[in-house]
Design a protein around this motif. Structure first.
Motif, PDB file in Angstrom:
ATOM      1  N   CYS A   1      -5.312   9.462  -5.323  1.00 39.05           N
ATOM      2  CA  CYS A   1      -5.047   8.948  -6.677  1.00 39.05           C
ATOM      3  C   CYS A   1      -6.040   9.510  -7.669  1.00 39.05           C
ATOM      4  CB  CYS A   1      -5.083   7.426  -6.667  1.00 39.05           C
ATOM      5  SG  CYS A   1      -6.600   6.760  -5.951  1.00 39.05           S
TER       6      CYS A   1
ATOM      7  N   THR B   1       6.203   2.197 -10.018  1.00 32.44           N
ATOM      8  CA  THR B   1       6.381   0.997  -9.194  1.00 32.44           C
ATOM      9  C   THR B   1       5.460  -0.116  -9.684  1.00 32.44           C
ATOM     10  OG1 THR B   1       6.852   2.472  -7.351  1.00 32.44           O
ATOM     11  CG2 THR B   1       6.546   0.161  -6.824  1.00 32.44           C
TER      12      THR B   1
ATOM     13  N   THR C   1       0.821  -1.224   0.000  1.00 30.94           N
ATOM     14  CA  THR C   1       0.000   0.000   0.000  1.00 30.94           C
ATOM     15  C   THR C   1       0.853   1.271   0.000  1.00 30.94           C
ATOM     16  OG1 THR C   1      -0.111  -0.229   2.410  1.00 30.94           O
ATOM     17  CG2 THR C   1      -1.994  -1.048   1.150  1.00 30.94           C
TER      18      THR C   1
ATOM     19  N   GLU D   1      -3.464  -0.929  -8.677  1.00 33.11           N
ATOM     20  CA  GLU D   1      -4.229   0.328  -8.537  1.00 33.11           C
ATOM     21  C   GLU D   1      -3.214   1.458  -8.541  1.00 33.11           C
ATOM     22  OE1 GLU D   1      -7.380   0.671  -8.544  1.00 33.11           O
ATOM     23  OE2 GLU D   1      -8.166  -1.314  -8.090  1.00 33.11           O
ATOM     24  N   LEU D   2      -3.129   2.187  -9.634  1.00 36.99           N
ATOM     25  CA  LEU D   2      -1.979   3.085  -9.822  1.00 36.99           C
ATOM     26  C   LEU D   2      -2.410   4.554  -9.893  1.00 36.99           C
ATOM     27  CD1 LEU D   2      -0.101   0.755 -12.323  1.00 36.99           C
ATOM     28  CD2 LEU D   2      -0.039   0.762  -9.824  1.00 36.99           C
ATOM     29  N   GLY D   3      -1.527   5.371 -10.347  1.00 34.06           N
ATOM     30  CA  GLY D   3      -1.749   6.816 -10.300  1.00 34.06           C
ATOM     31  C   GLY D   3      -2.762   7.303 -11.319  1.00 34.06           C
TER      32      GLY D   3
ATOM     33  N   GLY E   1      -0.198   1.954  -5.676  1.00 27.51           N
ATOM     34  CA  GLY E   1       0.933   2.877  -5.640  1.00 27.51           C
ATOM     35  C   GLY E   1       1.094   3.568  -6.980  1.00 27.51           C
ATOM     36  N   SER E   2       2.319   3.971  -7.280  1.00 28.71           N
ATOM     37  CA  SER E   2       2.563   4.765  -8.478  1.00 28.71           C
ATOM     38  C   SER E   2       2.647   3.884  -9.723  1.00 28.71           C
ATOM     39  CB  SER E   2       3.869   5.535  -8.313  1.00 28.71           C
ATOM     40  OG  SER E   2       4.936   4.608  -8.190  1.00 28.71           O
TER      41      SER E   2
ATOM     42  N   TRP F   1       1.124   5.754   0.831  1.00 31.80           N
ATOM     43  CA  TRP F   1       1.097   6.537   2.067  1.00 31.80           C
ATOM     44  C   TRP F   1      -0.070   7.516   2.166  1.00 31.80           C
ATOM     45  CZ3 TRP F   1       1.264  11.303   0.041  1.00 31.80           C
ATOM     46  CH2 TRP F   1       2.041  11.527  -1.101  1.00 31.80           C
TER      47      TRP F   1
ATOM     48  N   PHE G   1      -1.539  -4.547  -5.390  1.00 26.69           N
ATOM     49  CA  PHE G   1      -0.631  -3.413  -5.212  1.00 26.69           C
ATOM     50  C   PHE G   1      -1.361  -2.096  -5.440  1.00 26.69           C
ATOM     51  CE2 PHE G   1       2.038  -0.156  -7.138  1.00 26.69           C
ATOM     52  CZ  PHE G   1       3.047  -0.030  -6.193  1.00 26.69           C
TER      53      PHE G   1
ATOM     54  N   ASP H   1      11.400   0.169   0.439  1.00 30.09           N
ATOM     55  CA  ASP H   1      10.900  -0.294  -0.860  1.00 30.09           C
ATOM     56  C   ASP H   1      11.446  -1.676  -1.218  1.00 30.09           C
ATOM     57  OD1 ASP H   1       9.618   2.114  -0.974  1.00 30.09           O
ATOM     58  OD2 ASP H   1      10.963   3.001  -2.478  1.00 30.09           O
TER      59      ASP H   1
ATOM     60  N   LYS I   1       2.255  -5.083   3.514  1.00 33.61           N
ATOM     61  CA  LYS I   1       3.339  -4.128   3.765  1.00 33.61           C
ATOM     62  C   LYS I   1       2.872  -2.695   3.493  1.00 33.61           C
ATOM     63  CE  LYS I   1       6.478  -2.310   1.082  1.00 33.61           C
ATOM     64  NZ  LYS I   1       6.707  -0.993   1.667  1.00 33.61           N
TER      65      LYS I   1
ATOM     66  N   GLU J   1       1.166  13.674 -12.951  1.00 37.10           N
ATOM     67  CA  GLU J   1       0.393  13.601 -11.701  1.00 37.10           C
ATOM     68  C   GLU J   1       1.121  14.406 -10.626  1.00 37.10           C
ATOM     69  OE1 GLU J   1       0.426   9.891  -9.453  1.00 37.10           O
ATOM     70  OE2 GLU J   1      -1.667  10.201  -8.921  1.00 37.10           O
TER      71      GLU J   1
HETATM   72  P1  NAD Z   1       4.979   4.079  -4.579  1.00 37.69           P
HETATM   73  O1  NAD Z   1       4.722   3.330  -5.825  1.00 37.69           O
HETATM   74  O2  NAD Z   1       6.238   4.820  -4.422  1.00 37.69           O
HETATM   75  O3  NAD Z   1       4.918   3.094  -3.317  1.00 37.69           O
HETATM   76  C1  NAD Z   1       3.792   2.280  -3.061  1.00 37.69           C
HETATM   77  C2  NAD Z   1       4.230   1.076  -2.254  1.00 37.69           C
HETATM   78  O4  NAD Z   1       5.094   0.267  -3.062  1.00 37.69           O
HETATM   79  C3  NAD Z   1       5.027   1.409  -0.996  1.00 37.69           C
HETATM   80  O5  NAD Z   1       4.631   0.511   0.023  1.00 37.69           O
HETATM   81  C4  NAD Z   1       6.459   1.139  -1.426  1.00 37.69           C
HETATM   82  O6  NAD Z   1       7.323   0.831  -0.352  1.00 37.69           O
HETATM   83  C5  NAD Z   1       6.271  -0.049  -2.329  1.00 37.69           C
HETATM   84  N1  NAD Z   1       7.350  -0.285  -3.292  1.00 37.69           N
HETATM   85  C6  NAD Z   1       8.294   0.572  -3.740  1.00 37.69           C
HETATM   86  N2  NAD Z   1       9.088  -0.024  -4.645  1.00 37.69           N
HETATM   87  C7  NAD Z   1       8.642  -1.291  -4.785  1.00 37.69           C
HETATM   88  C8  NAD Z   1       9.028  -2.393  -5.603  1.00 37.69           C
HETATM   89  N3  NAD Z   1      10.041  -2.298  -6.454  1.00 37.69           N
HETATM   90  N4  NAD Z   1       8.316  -3.520  -5.520  1.00 37.69           N
HETATM   91  C9  NAD Z   1       7.261  -3.620  -4.686  1.00 37.69           C
HETATM   92  N5  NAD Z   1       6.849  -2.620  -3.886  1.00 37.69           N
HETATM   93  C10 NAD Z   1       7.532  -1.462  -3.932  1.00 37.69           C
HETATM   94  O7  NAD Z   1       3.702   5.031  -4.386  1.00 37.69           O
HETATM   95  P2  NAD Z   1       3.463   6.105  -3.233  1.00 37.69           P
HETATM   96  O8  NAD Z   1       4.325   7.289  -3.517  1.00 37.69           O
HETATM   97  O9  NAD Z   1       3.517   5.459  -1.906  1.00 37.69           O
HETATM   98  O10 NAD Z   1       1.928   6.471  -3.481  1.00 37.69           O
HETATM   99  C11 NAD Z   1       1.501   7.471  -4.341  1.00 37.69           C
HETATM  100  C12 NAD Z   1       1.011   6.880  -5.643  1.00 37.69           C
HETATM  101  O11 NAD Z   1      -0.003   5.905  -5.390  1.00 37.69           O
HETATM  102  C13 NAD Z   1       0.362   7.913  -6.530  1.00 37.69           C
HETATM  103  O12 NAD Z   1       0.779   7.713  -7.857  1.00 37.69           O
HETATM  104  C14 NAD Z   1      -1.128   7.603  -6.393  1.00 37.69           C
HETATM  105  O13 NAD Z   1      -1.905   8.033  -7.484  1.00 37.69           O
HETATM  106  C15 NAD Z   1      -1.113   6.124  -6.254  1.00 37.69           C
HETATM  107  N6  NAD Z   1      -2.359   5.638  -5.639  1.00 37.69           N
HETATM  108  C16 NAD Z   1      -3.250   4.908  -6.394  1.00 37.69           C
HETATM  109  C17 NAD Z   1      -4.459   4.501  -5.836  1.00 37.69           C
HETATM  110  C18 NAD Z   1      -5.481   3.723  -6.633  1.00 37.69           C
HETATM  111  O14 NAD Z   1      -6.370   3.125  -6.024  1.00 37.69           O
HETATM  112  N7  NAD Z   1      -5.405   3.680  -7.957  1.00 37.69           N
HETATM  113  C19 NAD Z   1      -4.752   4.826  -4.517  1.00 37.69           C
HETATM  114  C20 NAD Z   1      -3.823   5.561  -3.786  1.00 37.69           C
HETATM  115  C21 NAD Z   1      -2.629   5.961  -4.352  1.00 37.69           C
END
Ligand code: NAD
Length: 473
Positions: free
Chosen positions: A279, A227, A146, A245-247, A223-224, A148, A221, A204, A172, A376
């Motif tokens: 997001c 990633t 997840t 679920e990404l950006g 995040g961005s 932050w 997953f 990470d 995690k 973004e």
């Molecule tokens: P991030 O991708 O940097 O990190 C997300 C998670 O991935 C963290 O727990 C991080 O430690 C982990 N991570 C980092 N590198 C990794 C790897 N190589 N393999 C596996 N896991 C790894 O994202 P962030 O900065 O924490 O969150 C912001 C992003 O999340 C924004 O782009 C936002 O739009 C997106 N987001 C999407 C949704 C959705 O539902 N679509 C919801 C919330 C946030």
């Protein structure tokens, strides 16, 4: 840091606290100072968590009724600790306490709602020779990762359906916001059988260990995009299933017939909720030339009137940006816009010199091709972009790799809906933005994701089909 006693919350592995061999600092974004420590999971501890989840899966998968009964108990346990969880969340994430409380209440609600979902058994064919059923089996061990911005609710979007479907989990959180999730793991130890939900924390690299771990069968997953692509690549050699679920870079298209003052208020909160760190927040707004100056003025008035401050102060409406890299990214995008001739109608600079506070910023006279419009920003900055023809606005809204959500605003709902259906995104809102409910699927088109979460569709994402074909006679 190598002491074992400084982390206020322990990891949960096999239903028990795991002793931290080292810890990392967690910063309160309202001060910029480390206020607590979180355990750094070792490879051996991750292996132990995976083993515990795999062992627990053998029995957890067998009794759907027992699983279903435990989800409301999870909701009750969260509710019983709501105040404590909200406070930890505000301190590590920055959001106002009332918003943190709403996130915790939402997590409890998600458990309660998910407990009512059916795991369908469909009959594909039933004749005198065969009965063919389509059943849904759990995958096994799910790696849940997840970000932050909404650490607790986004974890629960995974935990509740994954568990109901019969999977077990290793979860995690982000290293920027590990504490509320660790506490959630501790609280749910009293409710769930050992090994069913394991919570680990670390940097990470730990995420990478998880996505390449041979025990994992499904990765969920959030995040961005960057990633997410690494996660998909890590999943490929083992053909692990993924939900990503990404950006997003959500457009809002305003049609020429709106009430500007009323619409500006809703647009503002669609963009600035959680300090823009959503997001699916509005990240660019397209406004017809005829309304442009008036809309910019109303949005700027909203931005100037908002109280930004420490989330623990009762009157704060917006907190700080969550972390230093994100703070720097927002500053970089604003500077880039400034240099390309944009007008900072309000904001455009940090507030104070402590923590990561940034003034709510309305940017005018910028158009597609500028980084602030195309990328973004994930912060409290909104570019307002003029357009002449609606078709052109739709084309520009869609001219992106992102496709999370979008919205259309009009006093003619049918017209707005017709435009909304043309947006290439996972969720299209009409006269609202950011209304996410447990009943509806949420996910992204294009680079914004693969698969969906929530509702019956999200639940099915934690299952795979088994066709059971039984000969008669
Ligand atoms: P991030 O991708 O940097 O990190 C997300 C998670 O991935 C963290 O727990 C991080 O430690 C982990 N991570 C980092 N590198 C990794 C790897 N190589 N393999 C596996 N896991 C790894 O994202 P962030 O900065 O924490 O969150 C912001 C992003 O999340 C924004 O782009 C936002 O739009 C997106 N987001 C999407 C949704 C959705 O539902 N679509 C919801 C919330 C946030």
């Amino acid at each position: 840091m190598t002491t074992t006693e400084t982390a206020s919350h322990a990891m949960t592995i096999d239903g028990a606290p795991a002793v931290a061999q080292s810890t990392f600092g967690v910063i309160n974004p309202a001060t910029g100072d480390i206020f607590d420590e979180a355990p750094e999971c070792t490879r051996e501890q991750l292996d132990a968590a995976m083993q515990a989840a795999a062992t627990a899966f053998r029995t957890w998968r067998l009794d759907e009724a027992a699983r279903r009964a435990l989800l409301p108990a999870c909701a009750d346990a969260i509710t019983a600790h709501a105040d404590e969880l909200a406070r930890v969340l505000t301190q590590e994430q920055g959001k106002p306490l009332a918003k943190a409380a709403a996130e915790i209440a939402g997590a409890a609600k998600w458990f309660t709602y998910t407990a009512r979902l059916e795991i369908p058994v469909e009959v594909a064919l039933d004749n005198d020779r065969v009965r063919v059923e389509v059943r849904r089996r759990p995958f096994g061990v799910v790696a849940a990762i997840t970000p932050w911005n909404y650490p607790v609710s986004l974890a629960v979007w995974k935990i509740a359906p994954a568990l109901l479907a019969g999977n077990t989990i290793v979860l995690k959180p982000s290293p920027f916001t590990p504490l509320a999730t660790l506490r959630l793991g501790e609280i749910l130890r009293d409710v769930l059988p050992s090994g069913v939900l394991n919570v680990v924390s670390g940097g990470d690299a730990l995420g990478g260990w998880m996505t390449s771990h041979p025990t994992v069968r499904k990765i969920s997953f959030t995040g961005s995009v960057a990633t997410g692509k690494l996660v998909a690549a890590a999943a490929a050699p083992d053909l692990k299933r993924v939900t990503l679920e990404l950006g997003g870079n959500d457009p809002a298209i305003v049609l020429p017939d709106v009430d500007v003052a009323r619409t500006a208020k809703r647009l503002f909160w669609g963009a600035f909720e959680n300090c823009g760190q959503v997001c699916s927040a509005i990240k660019r707004v397209y406004v017809p030339e005829s309304l442009y100056e008036s809309m910019v003025a109303h949005l700027a008035e909203m931005a100037r009137g908002v109280k930004v401050g420490n989330g623990l102060d009762e009157d704060s409406q917006l907190g700080p940006i969550n972390n230093q890299p994100q703070f720097e990214r927002v500053q970089e995008l604003v500077e880039d816009a400034r240099h390309s001739g944009a007008r900072m109608v309000t904001g455009g600079q940090r507030i104070g010199d402590r923590g990561y506070f940034y003034a709510p910023t309305i940017v005018a006279d910028l158009t597609d091709g500028a980084r602030l419009v195309d990328e973004e920003q994930f912060g409290p900055v909104l570019p307002v972009v003029p357009y002449k023809e609606v078709d052109d606005a739709i084309a520009r809204a869609n001219a992106t790799h992102f496709g999370l959500s979008g919205s259309v605003w009009s006093s003619d709902t049918a017209r707005a809906e017709a435009v909304a259906r043309q947006l290439e995104c996972g969720t299209a809102w009409v006269n609202q933005h950011l209304n996410v409910v447990p009943h509806a699927p949420f996910g992204g088109a294009k680079w914004s994701g693969i698969g969906v979460e929530n509702g019956p569709w999200g639940l099915l994402g934690f299952t795979e089909i088994q066709t059971v074909n039984v000969a008669k006679g």
